[in-house]
Design a protein around this motif. Structure first.
Motif, PDB file in Angstrom:
ATOM      1  N   GLY A 177       0.933  -1.227  -0.024  1.00 33.45           N
ATOM      2  CA  GLY A 177      -0.063   0.054   0.098  1.00 33.45           C
ATOM      3  C   GLY A 177       0.824   1.353  -0.017  1.00 33.45           C
ATOM      4  O   GLY A 177       1.696   1.513  -0.703  1.00 33.45           O
ATOM      5  N   PRO A 178       0.677   2.104   1.008  1.00 30.76           N
ATOM      6  CA  PRO A 178       1.516   3.312   1.135  1.00 30.76           C
ATOM      7  C   PRO A 178       3.081   3.194   1.278  1.00 30.76           C
ATOM      8  O   PRO A 178       3.730   4.063   0.773  1.00 30.76           O
ATOM      9  N   VAL A 179       3.364   2.146   1.959  1.00 29.58           N
ATOM     10  CA  VAL A 179       4.884   1.813   2.018  1.00 29.58           C
ATOM     11  C   VAL A 179       5.475   2.013   0.514  1.00 29.58           C
ATOM     12  O   VAL A 179       5.249   1.453  -0.444  1.00 29.58           O
ATOM     13  N   GLY A 180       6.763   2.715   0.460  1.00 35.08           N
ATOM     14  CA  GLY A 180       7.479   2.990  -0.583  1.00 35.08           C
ATOM     15  C   GLY A 180       7.097   4.123  -1.427  1.00 35.08           C
ATOM     16  O   GLY A 180       8.033   4.567  -2.238  1.00 35.08           O
ATOM     17  N   LYS A 181       5.890   4.823  -1.401  1.00 40.91           N
ATOM     18  CA  LYS A 181       5.673   5.582  -2.009  1.00 40.91           C
ATOM     19  C   LYS A 181       6.306   6.949  -1.546  1.00 40.91           C
ATOM     20  O   LYS A 181       6.498   7.229  -0.380  1.00 40.91           O
ATOM     21  N   PRO A 182       6.294   8.008  -2.473  1.00 40.71           N
ATOM     22  CA  PRO A 182       7.188   9.117  -2.191  1.00 40.71           C
ATOM     23  C   PRO A 182       6.179  10.310  -1.608  1.00 40.71           C
ATOM     24  O   PRO A 182       6.265  11.323  -2.250  1.00 40.71           O
ATOM     25  N   LEU A 183       5.423  10.184  -0.426  1.00 40.33           N
ATOM     26  CA  LEU A 183       4.835  11.096   0.042  1.00 40.33           C
ATOM     27  C   LEU A 183       5.413  12.200   0.778  1.00 40.33           C
ATOM     28  O   LEU A 183       6.765  11.922   1.029  1.00 40.33           O
ATOM     29  N   VAL A 184       4.967  13.446   0.631  1.00 42.95           N
ATOM     30  CA  VAL A 184       5.332  14.574   1.084  1.00 42.95           C
ATOM     31  C   VAL A 184       5.456  14.569   2.610  1.00 42.95           C
ATOM     32  O   VAL A 184       4.609  14.129   2.932  1.00 42.95           O
ATOM     33  N   ARG A 185       6.540  14.775   3.217  1.00 45.41           N
ATOM     34  CA  ARG A 185       6.763  14.951   4.742  1.00 45.41           C
ATOM     35  C   ARG A 185       5.563  15.903   5.252  1.00 45.41           C
ATOM     36  O   ARG A 185       5.355  16.782   4.912  1.00 45.41           O
ATOM     37  N   VAL A 186       5.016  15.108   6.490  1.00 47.87           N
ATOM     38  CA  VAL A 186       3.783  16.015   6.777  1.00 47.87           C
ATOM     39  C   VAL A 186       4.127  17.310   7.654  1.00 47.87           C
ATOM     40  O   VAL A 186       3.513  18.210   7.844  1.00 47.87           O
ATOM     41  N   SER A 187       5.490  17.166   8.154  1.00 47.29           N
ATOM     42  CA  SER A 187       6.155  18.661   8.730  1.00 47.29           C
ATOM     43  C   SER A 187       6.378  19.475   7.681  1.00 47.29           C
ATOM     44  O   SER A 187       6.912  20.739   7.876  1.00 47.29           O
ATOM     45  N   GLY A 188       6.249  19.256   6.281  1.00 43.50           N
ATOM     46  CA  GLY A 188       6.911  20.015   5.317  1.00 43.50           C
ATOM     47  C   GLY A 188       6.371  21.186   5.337  1.00 43.50           C
ATOM     48  O   GLY A 188       7.202  22.465   5.170  1.00 43.50           O
ATOM     49  N   ARG A 189       5.194  21.527   5.351  1.00 43.39           N
ATOM     50  CA  ARG A 189       4.414  22.803   5.299  1.00 43.39           C
ATOM     51  C   ARG A 189       4.831  23.508   6.675  1.00 43.39           C
ATOM     52  O   ARG A 189       4.968  24.844   6.404  1.00 43.39           O
ATOM     53  N   GLU A 190       4.568  22.933   7.692  1.00 38.39           N
ATOM     54  CA  GLU A 190       4.848  23.617   9.071  1.00 38.39           C
ATOM     55  C   GLU A 190       6.357  24.287   8.950  1.00 38.39           C
ATOM     56  O   GLU A 190       6.528  25.479   9.396  1.00 38.39           O
ATOM     57  N   LYS A 191       7.389  23.725   8.339  1.00 36.21           N
ATOM     58  CA  LYS A 191       8.575  24.180   8.439  1.00 36.21           C
ATOM     59  C   LYS A 191       8.873  25.407   7.160  1.00 36.21           C
ATOM     60  O   LYS A 191       9.550  26.420   7.625  1.00 36.21           O
ATOM     61  N   VAL A 192       8.416  25.075   6.038  1.00 39.18           N
ATOM     62  CA  VAL A 192       8.348  26.104   5.053  1.00 39.18           C
ATOM     63  C   VAL A 192       7.783  27.505   5.318  1.00 39.18           C
ATOM     64  O   VAL A 192       8.020  28.498   4.964  1.00 39.18           O
ATOM     65  N   THR A 193       6.458  27.259   6.106  1.00 40.52           N
ATOM     66  CA  THR A 193       5.866  28.528   6.368  1.00 40.52           C
ATOM     67  C   THR A 193       6.222  29.038   8.120  1.00 40.52           C
ATOM     68  O   THR A 193       5.562  30.210   8.268  1.00 40.52           O
ATOM     69  N   GLY A 194       7.030  28.481   8.316  1.00 44.52           N
ATOM     70  CA  GLY A 194       7.529  28.971   9.663  1.00 44.52           C
ATOM     71  C   GLY A 194       6.636  28.624  10.872  1.00 44.52           C
ATOM     72  O   GLY A 194       6.857  29.241  12.177  1.00 44.52           O
ATOM     73  N   THR A 195       5.799  27.923  10.912  1.00 43.21           N
ATOM     74  CA  THR A 195       4.625  27.593  11.986  1.00 43.21           C
ATOM     75  C   THR A 195       5.389  26.133  12.896  1.00 43.21           C
ATOM     76  O   THR A 195       4.721  26.023  14.024  1.00 43.21           O
ATOM     77  N   ALA A 196       6.412  25.641  12.290  1.00 36.90           N
ATOM     78  CA  ALA A 196       6.899  24.540  13.198  1.00 36.90           C
ATOM     79  C   ALA A 196       7.712  25.105  14.402  1.00 36.90           C
ATOM     80  O   ALA A 196       8.617  26.182  14.144  1.00 36.90           O
ATOM     81  N   THR A 197       7.429  24.589  15.530  1.00 35.47           N
ATOM     82  CA  THR A 197       7.991  25.254  16.922  1.00 35.47           C
ATOM     83  C   THR A 197       9.305  24.534  17.176  1.00 35.47           C
ATOM     84  O   THR A 197       9.148  23.548  17.445  1.00 35.47           O
ATOM     85  N   PHE A 198      10.560  25.155  17.000  1.00 36.46           N
ATOM     86  CA  PHE A 198      11.867  24.605  17.608  1.00 36.46           C
ATOM     87  C   PHE A 198      11.964  24.960  18.900  1.00 36.46           C
ATOM     88  O   PHE A 198      11.393  25.944  19.374  1.00 36.46           O
ATOM     89  N   THR A 199      12.975  24.362  19.369  1.00 39.37           N
ATOM     90  CA  THR A 199      13.189  24.597  20.901  1.00 39.37           C
ATOM     91  C   THR A 199      13.358  25.617  21.496  1.00 39.37           C
ATOM     92  O   THR A 199      12.706  26.439  22.313  1.00 39.37           O
ATOM     93  N   ALA A 200      14.181  26.734  20.626  1.00 37.12           N
ATOM     94  CA  ALA A 200      14.405  28.187  21.195  1.00 37.12           C
ATOM     95  C   ALA A 200      13.226  28.985  21.014  1.00 37.12           C
ATOM     96  O   ALA A 200      13.061  30.093  21.384  1.00 37.12           O
ATOM     97  N   GLU A 201      12.037  28.526  20.172  1.00 38.33           N
ATOM     98  CA  GLU A 201      10.960  29.339  19.850  1.00 38.33           C
ATOM     99  C   GLU A 201       9.814  29.001  20.445  1.00 38.33           C
ATOM    100  O   GLU A 201       8.871  29.829  20.458  1.00 38.33           O
ATOM    101  N   TRP A 202       9.936  28.258  21.583  1.00 37.72           N
ATOM    102  CA  TRP A 202       8.654  28.242  22.489  1.00 37.72           C
ATOM    103  C   TRP A 202       8.298  29.359  23.163  1.00 37.72           C
ATOM    104  O   TRP A 202       8.959  29.905  23.995  1.00 37.72           O
ATOM    105  N   PRO A 203       7.025  29.795  22.952  1.00 37.83           N
ATOM    106  CA  PRO A 203       6.536  31.242  23.683  1.00 37.83           C
ATOM    107  C   PRO A 203       6.334  30.980  25.242  1.00 37.83           C
ATOM    108  O   PRO A 203       5.212  30.743  25.607  1.00 37.83           O
TER     109      PRO A 203
END
Length: 745
Positions: free
Chosen positions: A11-37
């Motif tokens: 089924g889905p294994v092996g398919k080139p799915l886009v990382r689910v975190s990709g949009r969060e990272k490129v839009t700046g909404t992913a929270t990295f350690t130093a960014e926690w408010p």
């Protein structure tokens, strides 16, 4: 020993799915350690030692304490109470505390950059400026930071589960009797990790159930282990500690342990009763966190004129710290790479006034394979045998050290498939035979390998009545796409769309996960998921009515198909089972336990091909193209898998041509502690990279047929580049990095 059966993954294994975190990272909404408010947060900046060895006689913080915004200065006089535990490397990583030298708690200095004090202030700039005003007065002592000036007379007790000295037959005698011998030294300079995201930690002490409770946001590859470590340091129960890390912006081994900045944040938070953040500056990284040790290696190989190897000797030494021990097992790969009747491995270590070394992408294999694969190429040149053919003639039938058969070993297939696509046989084999204008052109090849590891891991799998499925695991997302790949795996096992499956990780409130290191996460989490799926099947069958299609059917006769449980008697939708049982969801725990002794030697293998252009007059080496072919079991995601292979190869280019930590040994200090002078590859340095793999599941090694891929692709690069430079120029360069002055000699 566990015998894993094959899975029908179509089924889905092996398919080139886009990382689910990709949009969060490129839009700046992913929270990295130093960014926690975090509200009311204070900032911590370390005061590092400027000498490599000695005693602090006085800390004058009076000027710093008068500065605006400064709350306090932490010194050995006011550091809060803690329990001194040994560094993780000396306790088989029972803790992840990197060093037994605790920050702002020591008066003895053992390396430049050691955190001797710290300033806590209301802003980072205030803390930074005040830290520069803290004056340390020392009594200096003699130091050694040059590996060539240190005594290498100490052998580690163990190197990755084996003795430091391994002997099969009489390698010295067999070497002397060999018809053809290569015997050379391969010195390597030290390297430092330079992740985009700097090391950081935010700590906050509160009270829960009338007990102290510590919350730490930390850049970590090992959250569950960190939780236990904080508990030991502060004398509390692990349940009184919560560690959070949703994203890691680059680690490569450097964030596998708990470095002093994290403890500084905890100390500051305890003294101020406020959340405190400590972010390591780029220059402080070079003294505050680990590095790849410099190494001195000798490889000697003896063979007959037909290319049959009779003797291999691989010895040398690496450095470790004065107070703590980390042993870089660079001879490990030579235990099993090629057949020989006579083998001697002998590894020693010396102690330097430096921060403790640590893991750096394929810690043992990267330096070890450079020496071994360079020597193999030298032997091929002496024998006038194609380097691939020489490896074919010395392919082992089993692991010569352990005596065990390989779970899978497709090295020759990788070499052959890679050679065909790269056009290896089209080249002129003679050195200095190809050119374009002022550029000499050369091709090189090297084998790649990495062992198979897993860590004990638990997961919780929850199936909801509306069809959603969730995985909970305190693993780490270090940029490799763990959430995506594991969701694909579970979706395949349940035969549901991958879009229905999500994964939550990065929090010690979740089931305990292993370390994201040793390329172990995929198989560790995946193995726990497989266990959970089997338990889920039993749990759902237990909800079925007594007159259903699942009644009287054995668990092994039931399979998941399109969101239903299918038996020889019929099928029932999972949603119907939950609805009839009046349950909104069902959860099960899956577990991958600590690995036991196996009947197999477990490794991944691959081949690296490169083409370079060399301008001898200017000493320039330019990468023209690269190809990597790997055999790592099942690849769960083609897109993220390809990215991992490419990332390792790019890092290998840096190791081969650019990366070097330079010291002024008179002062015992690093001189290029910044990205302006510590050179790493940029886009212009990277050629066309072609990736291919042999997608053959290895169930003798892995419960899901997949083995880790994060590190194998760096292991053959440096040797392949050096071999290509030799092919282009006829010059054999045996030390890294391959800099212009070495090319021009």
């Amino acid at each position: 020993m566990t015998n894993y059966t094959s899975l029908d993954l179509q089924g889905p294994v092996g398919k080139p799915l886009v990382r689910v975190s990709g949009r969060e990272k490129v839009t700046g909404t992913a929270t990295f350690t130093a960014e926690w408010p975090i509200e009311n947060m204070l900032h911590v900046v370390a005061v590092p030692s400027t000498i490599p060895h000695g005693t602090v006689r006085e800390i004058d913080s009076s000027d710093a304490e008068k500065m605006s915004g400064v709350r306090l200065v932490i010194t050995p006089e006011n550091v809060p109470k803690f329990t001194r535990v040994q560094s993780g490397s000396e306790t088989n990583f029972a803790t992840t505390v990197a060093s037994s030298l605790f920050p702002a708690a020591e008066k003895e200095v053992f390396h430049a950059g050691q955190y001797m004090a710290a300033v806590v202030a209301e802003s980072f700039t205030a803390a930074r400026d005040a830290a520069l005003q803290v004056k340390l007065k020392y009594e200096t002592k003699p130091h050694v930071t040059d590996i060539d000036q240190a005594q290498a007379d100490e052998r580690p007790e163990k190197l990755m589960g084996a003795p430091a000295v391994i002997t099969i037959g009489d390698a010295e005698q067999a070497l002397q009797e060999s018809e053809v011998v290569v015997d050379h030294e391969y010195p390597l300079i030290g390297n430092h990790h330079n992740p985009i995201e700097m090391h950081a930690a935010i700590a906050h002490w509160t009270t829960q159930n009338n007990k102290p409770f510590l919350t730490v946001y930390e850049t970590s590859q090992s959250l569950s282990a960190a939780q236990t470590s904080y508990a030991k340091v502060f004398g509390i129960d692990p349940k009184q500690v919560r560690v959070i890390c949703k994203y890691v912006g680059g680690a490569f081994g450097s964030k596998g342990l708990m470095w002093p900045h994290a403890l500084l944040a905890c100390f500051a938070a305890k003294l101020t009763d406020q959340p405190c953040k400590c972010v390591v500056t780029r220059s402080q990284l070079y003294g505050g966190t680990g590095h790849r040790t410099p190494i001195r290696q000798r490889v000697a190989i003896g063979a007959n004129k037909d290319g049959k190897i009779h003797s291999i000797i691989h010895d040398g030494y690496a450095s470790t710290a004065i107070k703590d021990t980390y042993s870089e097992a660079f001879t490990m790969v030579t235990r099993m790479m090629y057949h020989t009747d006579h083998l001697r491995l002998d590894q020693k270590q010396c102690r330097l006034n430096s921060q403790m070394p640590t893991f750096m992408r394929a810690p043992a294999e990267t330096p070890g394979m450079f020496a071994l694969e360079s020597a193999i190429d030298e032997l091929a040149q002496e024998l006038k045998i194609d380097p691939i053919e020489l490896r074919r003639r010395n392919e082992p039938e089993k692991d010569i050290h352990s005596g065990k058969p390989f779970s899978s070993r497709l090295l020759l297939q990788c070499l052959d498939a890679g050679a065909k696509r790269f056009g290896w046989n089209d080249r002129d084999r003679a050195p200095r035979s190809q050119s374009e204008g002022n550029w000499l052109i050369g091709q090189g090849v090297a084998a790649a390998t990495y062992p198979y590891f897993t860590f004990p891991t638990k997961v919780r799998v929850t199936v909801h009545a509306d069809g959603r499925v969730r995985i909970d695991c305190c693993s780490q997302e270090i940029g490799t796409g763990t959430r995506t790949a594991q969701s694909q795996l579970l979706a395949d096992m349940l035969d549901v769309p991958a879009s229905r499956v999500s994964m939550e990780l990065g929090d010690t409130l979740l089931p305990k996960g292993g370390i994201s290191g040793g390329s172990a996460t995929t198989a560790s989490v995946g193995g726990a998921i497989r266990d959970a799926v089997e338990k889920l099947k039993s749990r759902l069958m237990g909800l079925a009515p007594s007159d259903s299609a699942l009644s009287g059917v054995k668990v092994e006769e039931v399979r998941f198909e399109n969101g239903t449980l299918v038996s020889p008697k019929g099928s029932i939708a999972i949603e119907d089972l939950l609805s009839d049982a009046m349950k909104e969801s069902v959860s099960v725990m899956g577990e991958l336990k600590a690995s036991k002794d196996s009947a197999f030697s477990k490794h991944s293998f691959g081949a690296t091909f490169v083409e370079v252009a060399v301008d001898e007059e200017l000493g320039l080496v330019r990468m023209r193209r690269m190809l990597g072919c790997y055999s790592c079991g099942t690849i769960l995601n083609k897109k993220t898998g390809r990215s991992q292979f490419i990332g390792g190869m790019i890092m290998g280019i840096g190791h081969a041509l650019q990366e070097a930590t330079h010291w002024d040994h008179r002062l015992g200090r690093i001189t290029n502690d910044n990205l302006a002078e510590y050179h790493i590859p940029v886009n212009a340095d990277i050629p066309e990279i072609d990736i291919m793999w042999i997608d053959t599941a290895d169930y003798d090694a892995s419960p899901i047929g997949a083995k880790g891929i994060g590190e194998i692709s760096i292991t053959g690069v440096a040797a392949a580049v050096a071999n290509a430079v030799h092919h282009a120029t006829g010059k054999r360069i045996r030390s890294l990095p391959i800099t212009p002055e070495k090319v021009m000699v």
